[in-house]
Design an enzyme around this catalytic site. Structure first.
Site, PDB file in Angstrom:
ATOM      1  N   LYS A  13       0.809  -1.215   0.000  1.00 48.60           N
ATOM      2  CA  LYS A  13       0.000   0.000   0.000  1.00 48.60           C
ATOM      3  C   LYS A  13       0.855   1.283   0.000  1.00 48.60           C
ATOM      4  CE  LYS A  13      -4.037  -2.220   2.137  1.00 48.60           C
ATOM      5  NZ  LYS A  13      -5.084  -2.110   3.201  1.00 48.60           N
ATOM      6  N   TYR A  53     -12.490  -1.622  -4.238  1.00 50.32           N
ATOM      7  CA  TYR A  53     -13.033  -1.773  -2.880  1.00 50.32           C
ATOM      8  C   TYR A  53     -14.554  -1.682  -2.834  1.00 50.32           C
ATOM      9  CZ  TYR A  53      -8.455  -1.881  -0.614  1.00 50.32           C
ATOM     10  OH  TYR A  53      -7.199  -2.247  -0.200  1.00 50.32           O
ATOM     11  N   PHE A  61     -15.666   3.699   6.586  1.00 47.55           N
ATOM     12  CA  PHE A  61     -14.303   4.099   6.220  1.00 47.55           C
ATOM     13  C   PHE A  61     -14.037   4.062   4.714  1.00 47.55           C
ATOM     14  CE2 PHE A  61     -14.248  -0.434   7.420  1.00 47.55           C
ATOM     15  CZ  PHE A  61     -13.713  -1.020   6.279  1.00 47.55           C
ATOM     16  N   ARG A  89      -2.367 -14.285   4.495  1.00 45.92           N
ATOM     17  CA  ARG A  89      -3.092 -13.589   5.579  1.00 45.92           C
ATOM     18  C   ARG A  89      -2.345 -13.759   6.914  1.00 45.92           C
ATOM     19  NH1 ARG A  89      -7.410 -10.258   4.155  1.00 45.92           N
ATOM     20  NH2 ARG A  89      -8.192 -10.637   6.256  1.00 45.92           N
ATOM     21  N   THR A  95      -5.889  -6.988  10.585  1.00 45.85           N
ATOM     22  CA  THR A  95      -6.135  -5.696   9.930  1.00 45.85           C
ATOM     23  C   THR A  95      -5.583  -4.526  10.748  1.00 45.85           C
ATOM     24  OG1 THR A  95      -8.191  -6.644   9.080  1.00 45.85           O
ATOM     25  CG2 THR A  95      -7.934  -4.251   8.906  1.00 45.85           C
ATOM     26  N   ARG A 106       2.106  -6.474   9.356  1.00 45.87           N
ATOM     27  CA  ARG A 106       1.354  -5.336   9.888  1.00 45.87           C
ATOM     28  C   ARG A 106       1.830  -4.951  11.288  1.00 45.87           C
ATOM     29  NH1 ARG A 106      -4.502  -7.122   7.378  1.00 45.87           N
ATOM     30  NH2 ARG A 106      -4.500  -5.752   5.562  1.00 45.87           N
ATOM     31  N   ASN A 116      -2.163   0.183   6.634  1.00 46.76           N
ATOM     32  CA  ASN A 116      -1.646  -1.058   7.217  1.00 46.76           C
ATOM     33  C   ASN A 116      -0.782  -1.862   6.239  1.00 46.76           C
ATOM     34  OD1 ASN A 116      -3.684  -1.941   5.589  1.00 46.76           O
ATOM     35  ND2 ASN A 116      -4.909  -2.912   7.192  1.00 46.76           N
ATOM     36  N   HIS A 119      -2.334  -5.481   1.420  1.00 46.56           N
ATOM     37  CA  HIS A 119      -3.640  -6.105   1.178  1.00 46.56           C
ATOM     38  C   HIS A 119      -3.399  -7.547   0.760  1.00 46.56           C
ATOM     39  CE1 HIS A 119      -7.646  -6.882  -0.613  1.00 46.56           C
ATOM     40  NE2 HIS A 119      -6.963  -7.505  -1.557  1.00 46.56           N
ATOM     41  N   GLU A 130      -9.605 -10.657  -8.058  1.00 42.10           N
ATOM     42  CA  GLU A 130      -8.688  -9.538  -7.815  1.00 42.10           C
ATOM     43  C   GLU A 130      -7.464  -9.626  -8.724  1.00 42.10           C
ATOM     44  OE1 GLU A 130      -9.921  -8.860  -3.119  1.00 42.10           O
ATOM     45  OE2 GLU A 130      -7.857  -9.377  -3.607  1.00 42.10           O
TER      46      GLU A 130
HETATM   47  P1  GDP Z   1      -8.259  -6.746   5.490  1.00 40.11           P
HETATM   48  O1  GDP Z   1      -8.881  -7.880   4.712  1.00 40.11           O
HETATM   49  O2  GDP Z   1      -7.460  -7.220   6.679  1.00 40.11           O
HETATM   50  O3  GDP Z   1      -7.450  -5.820   4.612  1.00 40.11           O
HETATM   51  O4  GDP Z   1      -9.455  -5.882   6.135  1.00 40.11           O
HETATM   52  P2  GDP Z   1     -10.870  -5.413   5.563  1.00 40.11           P
HETATM   53  O5  GDP Z   1     -11.231  -6.146   4.301  1.00 40.11           O
HETATM   54  O6  GDP Z   1     -11.843  -5.465   6.703  1.00 40.11           O
HETATM   55  O7  GDP Z   1     -10.667  -3.874   5.231  1.00 40.11           O
HETATM   56  C1  GDP Z   1     -10.035  -3.458   4.039  1.00 40.11           C
HETATM   57  C2  GDP Z   1      -9.097  -2.306   4.355  1.00 40.11           C
HETATM   58  O8  GDP Z   1      -9.864  -1.185   4.818  1.00 40.11           O
HETATM   59  C3  GDP Z   1      -8.108  -2.568   5.495  1.00 40.11           C
HETATM   60  O9  GDP Z   1      -6.951  -3.267   5.085  1.00 40.11           O
HETATM   61  C4  GDP Z   1      -7.779  -1.160   5.945  1.00 40.11           C
HETATM   62  O10 GDP Z   1      -6.841  -0.523   5.056  1.00 40.11           O
HETATM   63  C5  GDP Z   1      -9.121  -0.465   5.805  1.00 40.11           C
HETATM   64  N1  GDP Z   1      -9.890  -0.501   7.065  1.00 40.11           N
HETATM   65  C6  GDP Z   1     -10.469  -1.591   7.659  1.00 40.11           C
HETATM   66  N2  GDP Z   1     -11.103  -1.248   8.791  1.00 40.11           N
HETATM   67  C7  GDP Z   1     -10.959   0.097   8.916  1.00 40.11           C
HETATM   68  C8  GDP Z   1     -11.394   1.054   9.882  1.00 40.11           C
HETATM   69  O11 GDP Z   1     -12.072   0.722  10.857  1.00 40.11           O
HETATM   70  N3  GDP Z   1     -11.033   2.363   9.659  1.00 40.11           N
HETATM   71  C9  GDP Z   1     -10.285   2.752   8.579  1.00 40.11           C
HETATM   72  N4  GDP Z   1      -9.972   4.053   8.419  1.00 40.11           N
HETATM   73  N5  GDP Z   1      -9.867   1.873   7.651  1.00 40.11           N
HETATM   74  C10 GDP Z   1     -10.173   0.565   7.814  1.00 40.11           C
END
Ligand code: GDP
Length: 142
Positions: A13, A53, A61, A89, A95, A106, A116, A119, A130
């Site tokens: 990222k 996304y 968010f 993962r 996350t 992370r 973070n 992805h 993807e």
């Molecule tokens: P991942 O699969 O671990 O990447 O998590 P998710 O699919 O739930 O979320 C996608 C991405 O959205 C995450 O990697 C973060 O960059 C962002 N994200 C997730 N949760 C939050 C949150 O609560 N706040 C903010 N600002 N960003 C978030």
């Protein structure tokens, strides 16, 4: 147990490209047993980040995430290995870096729950979608 060679989509990222730590992250992926079989550095437009996304469109968010993901260059990668989706993962960690296990990308590199660093696809089905979003078949070299 049968070996399942899988592919998964990985993104390094903008927070990580900005800090010039893509090599350190690639080292973690390779050391963990994943092979980088395609890789390119691009910058997403806002529209492209919105499309990638789309599943998160209803989340609070979403706007911030789209702005962040289009804020600078990213590395998009196809990773291959045994159980690559779950393995990646595990190497990435949770996350939110606060909850990420010691030794994960992370935990060691993420700046926040949003910035973070990486992805990774969350299922083989999503991985296929993807990968097709970013790569054509001739760009993937196993
Ligand atoms: P991942 O699969 O671990 O990447 O998590 P998710 O699919 O739930 O979320 C996608 C991405 O959205 C995450 O990697 C973060 O960059 C962002 N994200 C997730 N949760 C939050 C949150 O609560 N706040 C903010 N600002 N960003 C978030």
């Amino acid at each position: 147990m049968r070996m399942t060679i899988e592919r998964t989509l990985s993104i390094i990222k903008p927070d990580a490209t900005r800090r010039n730590i893509t090599g350190a992250i690639n080292h973690r992926l390779e050391r963990g047993g994943l092979r980088i079989i395609a890789q390119k550095r691009i910058q997403l437009s806002q529209g492209q980040a919105e499309r990638f996304y789309e599943v998160h469109a209803g989340r609070p968010f979403y706007r911030d995430l789209v702005a962040f993901m289009s804020s600078g260059p990213i590395l998009v990668q196809v990773l291959e290995g045994e159980n690559a989706v779950v393995l990646n993962r595990e190497i990435m960690g949770a996350t939110d870096p606060v909850n990420a296990a010691p030794g994960t990308i992370r935990k060691d590199f993420a700046e926040s729950i949003e910035a973070n660093s990486v992805h990774g696809s969350d299922s083989p089905e999503n991985a296929e979608e993807e990968i097709a979003f970013f790569f054509s078949t001739i760009e993937i070299c196993p």
